[in-house]
Enzyme design. Structure first.
Site: not given
Length: 545
Positions: A16, A35, A86, A227, A460, A493
């Site tokens: 995403g 990241e 991922g 973050v 998942h 997700g």
């Protein structure tokens, strides 16, 4: 008005976040991607699962690998960490969900005809991720066909669509995907170690497409930063922008705390990371307007993981790549074969005796006591990844958990309450394992938390900040904008409202593509993205890479 340092800060670089970074950069925005994991060159990935510092993520004990394992009361979550998220650790498989259980789930079915709305974006995601169909016929594929025959679904067994450059093995070529705009690539050497991280420049990780192209268009990536705070500047709804505070990932001392300002924020830390971050920010009052539904409808894809290990110590069940075959016994159930090549022996430590039904702990103890050499011998892992096939069973059934604190200062954990909980024991999983053992002999095993505690394991995880028609039912609107805030988007997700029943990477990518269509080009609006802007940009269109 505050002069912001960035137009957009993207938190996370998985499927995403990578889509958001590229599409925002293409629209002319100044973009920074934060990241928490490190950046890996191909040669940095583990050659063996015994290299835990390169494989596992636990920065407080000095491990900075690509895979985190997070236990909760009702599930153990496996997630990717690092620039590319991922995509670094997944098994390359990229599926379009086929079940109406997903597209017509009542959580979002009235907001759009999602099968039609997402169709062009699945096409874009496939093109960007270089999807191709695997072709091969080794012992693992033969075993899968035999299992399909046993289940009476031979016609539902098919090769997987994968994101791998299946060129001439080991031969480096100019960019084969983006007309020369992308990086050079090398043909897959069929080592099968995809889930340890591809050392051979063949796996289509996000660093080879979305992130690479985003950086060419000016986006900046800051790895190794976590973050810890996001706070509106001025107006409480974020319309004046946000301050974003980061620290060095895993640092206890010398955390190098930094604060920057931005007009907008895209949260894309993966379903687990996003839920944990937003829950902390809501609880501490940094983002108090977030919906009370945050943490609800957390999905596990209703998964189970079992393995079989051939009794013949000379057996070789490896596949050319990690996952090569899919079987759909029903429209709601899907399972795949997973292998680790020659480097995955240490992964066998995450499996225990095959148990099921009632009194699983007692079954576990009895299995270990009756076959101590099988389970306790220091040499039991020798050749495990060569002799073993792991089956991941996924379902589109409507199960869910919640993520919340049980006490004000307690740890964020899973609780029950949003319908049926994911099962820790799937009869279909045992059926698959028993079928495989009839064909290869040996013994079966279960992910160890399932063996001991009937607690499922999932790679998942989905949901927790799901799409809805209003804040009383979910966290983001149809365009992935957080209710109560301007220019605060969630594109990972966590917004997926239902179990996909297949590996969700392509779904997350397509949904992020669809969300980014509704962000106007830079300069198109004098203020932040609002409902009128979203409504005015409903034509999907196709992005150029």
């Amino acid at each position: 008005m505050t002069q912001c340092q960035d137009d957009w800060i993207v938190v996370g670089s998985g499927f995403g976040g990578s889509v958001a970074a590229l599409r925002l950069a293409e629209k002319g925005y100044d973009v920074t991607v934060v990241e928490k994991g490190r950046r890996f060159a191909d040669a940095d990935f583990a050659a063996s699962a015994w290299q835990v510092g390169k494989l596992l993520w636990a920065p407080f004990v000095g491990l900075h690998g690509i895979m985190a394992m997070t236990p909760f009361s009702h599930v153990t979550v496996i997630s990717g960490v690092g620039v590319g998220g991922g995509s670094l650790v997944y098994g390359n498989t990229l599926y379009v969900p086929h079940s109406d259980d997903f597209y017509r789930h009542p959580q979002w079915s009235e907001l759009a005809d999602w099968r039609s709305a997402l169709a062009p974006h699945f096409d874009t995601a496939k093109r960007m991720l270089g999807v191709t169909t695997f072709a091969g016929d080794g012992p693992s594929e033969t075993l899968m066909r035999a299992i399909a025959d046993d289940l009476g679904v031979a016609d539902r067994c098919h090769p997987t669509d994968v994101g791998v450059f299946l060129g001439e093995p080991g031969v480096r070529v100019a960019d084969p995907y983006f007309g020369g705009d992308g990086p050079d690539r090398a043909g897959c050497i069929r080592c099968g170690q995809c889930m340890l991280g591809c050392r051979h420049n063949a796996k289509n990780t996000l660093e080879k497409n979305y992130l690479y192209l985003a950086e060419k268009r000016g986006a900046r990536i800051e790895p190794g930063r976590t973050v810890v705070d996001i706070t509106p500047i001025g107006a409480a709804d974020g319309s004046d922008g946000y301050t974003v505070t980061t620290v060095r990932s895993g640092a206890v001392l010398r955390r190098d705390r930094r604060t920057v300002t931005t007009r907008g924020v895209v949260i894309a830390g993966g379903a687990l990371g996003t839920n944990l971050l937003l829950r902390k920010l809501r609880d501490r009052g940094s983002l108090p307007r977030l919906s009370d539904r945050l943490g609800h409808l957390v999905r596990t894809n209703s998964e189970a993981i079992v393995a079989v290990t051939a009794g013949d110590r000379a057996a070789d069940l490896r596949s050319d790549i990690a996952i090569t075959t899919s079987i759909h016994p029903t429209d709601q159930i899907h399972f795949t074969n997973n292998t680790y090549g020659l480097g995955g022996d240490a992964m066998g430590l995450t499996f225990g005796p095959l148990t099921g039904g009632r009194m699983r702990l007692a079954q576990f103890v009895v299995a270990v006591l009756t076959r101590p050499l099988r389970w306790l011998s220091p040499t039991r892992m020798s050749g495990w990844s060569r002799r073993s096939v792991v089956f991941t069973i996924m379902q589109s059934t409507d199960t869910a958990l919640r993520l919340r604190r049980r006490h004000r200062f307690g740890r964020i954990n899973t609780t029950l309450g949003d319908g049926p909980a994911p099962e820790g024991d799937l009869p279909i999983a045992r059926t698959i394992a028993e079928s495989a053992l009839r064909h290869i002999g040996g013994y079966g095993s279960t992910a160890i938390t399932e063996s001991l505690l009937a607690r499922p394991t999932t790679a998942h995880i989905l949901g927790g900040a799901v799409i809805a028609d209003g804040p009383e039912h979910g966290v983001v609107d149809r365009y992935r904008r957080a209710f109560g805030y301007r220019d605060l988007l969630i594109t990972d997700g966590s917004t997926v409202p239902a179990n996909a029943g297949v590996n969700p990477s392509l779904t997350i990518t397509a949904m992020a593509e669809e969300a980014m269509v509704h962000v106007p080009d830079k300069g198109a609006m004098p203020t932040g993205l609002d409902s009128a802007a979203g409504e005015s940009r409903l034509s999907a269109g196709r992005h150029r890479p």
